[in-house]
Motif scaffolding. Structure first.
Motif, PDB file in Angstrom:
ATOM      1  N   VAL A 176       5.370  17.492  78.564  1.00 57.20           N
ATOM      2  CA  VAL A 176       4.911  18.701  78.740  1.00 57.20           C
ATOM      3  C   VAL A 176       4.017  18.929  79.914  1.00 57.20           C
ATOM      4  CG1 VAL A 176       3.415  20.364  77.350  1.00 57.20           C
ATOM      5  CG2 VAL A 176       4.796  18.830  75.991  1.00 57.20           C
ATOM      6  N   ASN A 236      -2.335  25.252  72.469  1.00 63.29           N
ATOM      7  CA  ASN A 236      -1.104  25.575  71.748  1.00 63.29           C
ATOM      8  C   ASN A 236      -0.420  24.145  71.781  1.00 63.29           C
ATOM      9  OD1 ASN A 236      -1.811  28.362  71.086  1.00 63.29           O
ATOM     10  ND2 ASN A 236      -1.103  28.786  73.470  1.00 63.29           N
ATOM     11  N   ALA A 237      -0.285  23.598  70.580  1.00 64.43           N
ATOM     12  CA  ALA A 237       0.534  22.440  70.620  1.00 64.43           C
ATOM     13  C   ALA A 237       2.099  22.409  71.082  1.00 64.43           C
ATOM     14  CB  ALA A 237       0.447  21.895  69.053  1.00 64.43           C
ATOM     15  N   PRO A 238       2.627  21.687  71.668  1.00 61.10           N
ATOM     16  CA  PRO A 238       4.007  21.805  72.133  1.00 61.10           C
ATOM     17  C   PRO A 238       4.808  21.554  70.882  1.00 61.10           C
ATOM     18  CG  PRO A 238       2.942  20.014  73.036  1.00 61.10           C
ATOM     19  CD  PRO A 238       1.960  20.545  72.265  1.00 61.10           C
ATOM     20  N   MET A 268       2.120  21.641  80.259  1.00 62.39           N
ATOM     21  CA  MET A 268       0.757  22.658  80.056  1.00 62.39           C
ATOM     22  C   MET A 268      -0.495  21.820  80.579  1.00 62.39           C
ATOM     23  SD  MET A 268       1.673  24.469  76.484  1.00 62.39           S
ATOM     24  CE  MET A 268       1.800  23.078  75.466  1.00 62.39           C
ATOM     25  N   VAL A 269      -1.307  22.617  80.673  1.00 63.36           N
ATOM     26  CA  VAL A 269      -2.724  21.912  81.023  1.00 63.36           C
ATOM     27  C   VAL A 269      -3.558  21.714  79.677  1.00 63.36           C
ATOM     28  CG1 VAL A 269      -4.875  22.621  82.248  1.00 63.36           C
ATOM     29  CG2 VAL A 269      -2.772  23.557  83.302  1.00 63.36           C
ATOM     30  N   GLU A 270      -4.215  20.800  79.953  1.00 65.46           N
ATOM     31  CA  GLU A 270      -5.042  20.197  78.480  1.00 65.46           C
ATOM     32  C   GLU A 270      -6.542  20.590  78.591  1.00 65.46           C
ATOM     33  OE1 GLU A 270      -2.910  15.903  77.104  1.00 65.46           O
ATOM     34  OE2 GLU A 270      -4.285  15.916  78.963  1.00 65.46           O
ATOM     35  N   PHE A 283      -3.965  20.321  74.003  1.00 63.56           N
ATOM     36  CA  PHE A 283      -3.399  21.587  74.338  1.00 63.56           C
ATOM     37  C   PHE A 283      -3.747  22.461  73.362  1.00 63.56           C
ATOM     38  CE2 PHE A 283      -0.026  18.275  75.414  1.00 63.56           C
ATOM     39  CZ  PHE A 283       0.007  18.420  76.854  1.00 63.56           C
ATOM     40  N   THR A 292      -9.957  13.426  77.180  1.00 67.26           N
ATOM     41  CA  THR A 292      -8.407  13.597  77.889  1.00 67.26           C
ATOM     42  C   THR A 292      -7.643  12.526  78.455  1.00 67.26           C
ATOM     43  OG1 THR A 292      -9.214  15.979  78.151  1.00 67.26           O
ATOM     44  CG2 THR A 292      -7.053  15.506  78.770  1.00 67.26           C
ATOM     45  N   ASN A 339      -3.328  15.492  71.198  1.00 66.72           N
ATOM     46  CA  ASN A 339      -3.056  16.913  71.635  1.00 66.72           C
ATOM     47  C   ASN A 339      -4.373  17.754  72.023  1.00 66.72           C
ATOM     48  OD1 ASN A 339      -1.466  19.368  71.725  1.00 66.72           O
ATOM     49  ND2 ASN A 339      -2.850  20.100  69.883  1.00 66.72           N
TER      50      ASN A 339
END
Length: 325
Positions: A160, A141-143, A162-164, A139, A206, A137
């Protein structure tokens, strides 16, 4: 042609068993149809010789609570003999909301861990607490994730969006702390699997850390043609990387296990515990390596001895009663 064959005797009643209880991150997996998912516990036998038998009871989707309530723990106790080890690793599913799985760190989660430790000792076994391995993870904010098991039915496009970032973010909270606390209170062996896998994934970063997991682009892996973004479960490569690290950590925590620690460049096993199911695939891979020599260990079964080029330096280690036809 330089070929060395080492024959190791099959397991006897003098062997020591390492039982594993836990969830999908450690569990044995279905290998039909070329499926690539593996648990680290599935690979652990590759890193101990035949004096150690790894008996993996970890099961997908189980928490400390459901493992007990389904009678799975009782089955381990029935098989345990004095001197055996029990690796206890839960957390991924204890944190889920379903009532049949959920426990709370500091109360019910700790109680169940203490029960495993106490009853292992009552049967003459040696408990080893591990905290949960990390999720990949990155992210901020964790999904939302109410069930890791649902990841197997997703495709790449379901992943997901979202950008890492660059830093691995914890998703387990106090569930990674509780096993250490219980181990301290009960004077029990403890292996910090969470820190070990955190350092592994953070060190890879990543992009490279994706190679540990069931993380495939569409068309990249035949068994998941539509791809997948699963940051929890390991593929073959990832399971072996983690199993090797945890085997080292076990030997550091319990020095008597060091004399049984073994390794090979490649492992072949028809049950899916190794790097390859096929001996020919393993040999083909070995021949592509630039190293001076390659050791291939074979776990059980009867095998046709492969033909090797004259200049190859491949040695074979036959384990668990493996034989040549």
């Amino acid at each position: 042609m330089f070929v060395v064959i080492v024959l190791l005797t099959s397991a006897t009643d003098k062997t020591t068993t390492i039982f594993i209880i836990g969830d999908s991150t450690a569990a044995n997996k279905d290998i039909s149809g070329g499926k690539q998912e593996r648990g680290w516990g599935m690979a652990l036998q590759c890193y101990f010789d035949d004096n150690i038998v790894v008996d993996n009871h970890a099961v997908n989707g189980r928490s400390s609570l459901s493992f007990i309530n389904e009678g799975r723990w009782d089955k381990v106790l029935e098989k345990m003999k004095p001197g055996d080890y029990v690796i206890i690793q839960f957390g991924h599913n204890d944190e889920k909301p379903k009532a049949d799985r959920h426990t709370d760190p500091g109360s019910t989660f700790d109680y169940n861990l203490a029960k495993f430790v106490r009853e292992t000792r009552e049967h003459g076994g040696i408990p080893v607490l591990m905290n949960c391995v990390v999720r990949r993870n990155f992210f901020v904010n964790a999904p939302e994730n109410d069930d890791d098991e649902k990841l197997r039915t997703t495709t790449f496009k379901d992943g997901v969006k979202m950008v890492e970032g660059d830093s691995l973010i914890d998703t387990h909270g106090l569930y990674r702390v509780a096993p250490r606390d219980v181990a301290s209170r009960m004077n029990c062996h403890f292996v910090d699997a969470n820190q070990i896998t955190h350092d592994l994934e953070q060190g890879l970063g990543t992009e490279a850390s994706k190679k540990l997991h069931m993380w495939f682009l569409p068309g990249e892996e035949p068994s998941v043609p539509n791809g997948r973004q699963d940051n929890t479960h390991y593929n073959v490569y990832g399971a072996h990387v983690v199993a090797r690290l945890l085997a080292d950590a076990l030997c550091e925590e319990i020095p008597v296990l060091r004399k049984y620690r073994t390794d090979a460049d490649i492992t072949v096993d028809r049950q899916g515990r190794g790097d390859y199911l096929s001996l020919q695939e393993a040999v083909d891979n070995a021949l592509l390596r630039s190293t001076a020599s390659t050791t291939i260990q074979i776990l059980g079964g009867e095998w046709t001895k492969p033909l090797l080029p004259k200049k190859s330096k491949i040695s074979f280690v036959l384990r668990e009663g493996a034989t040549w036809k």
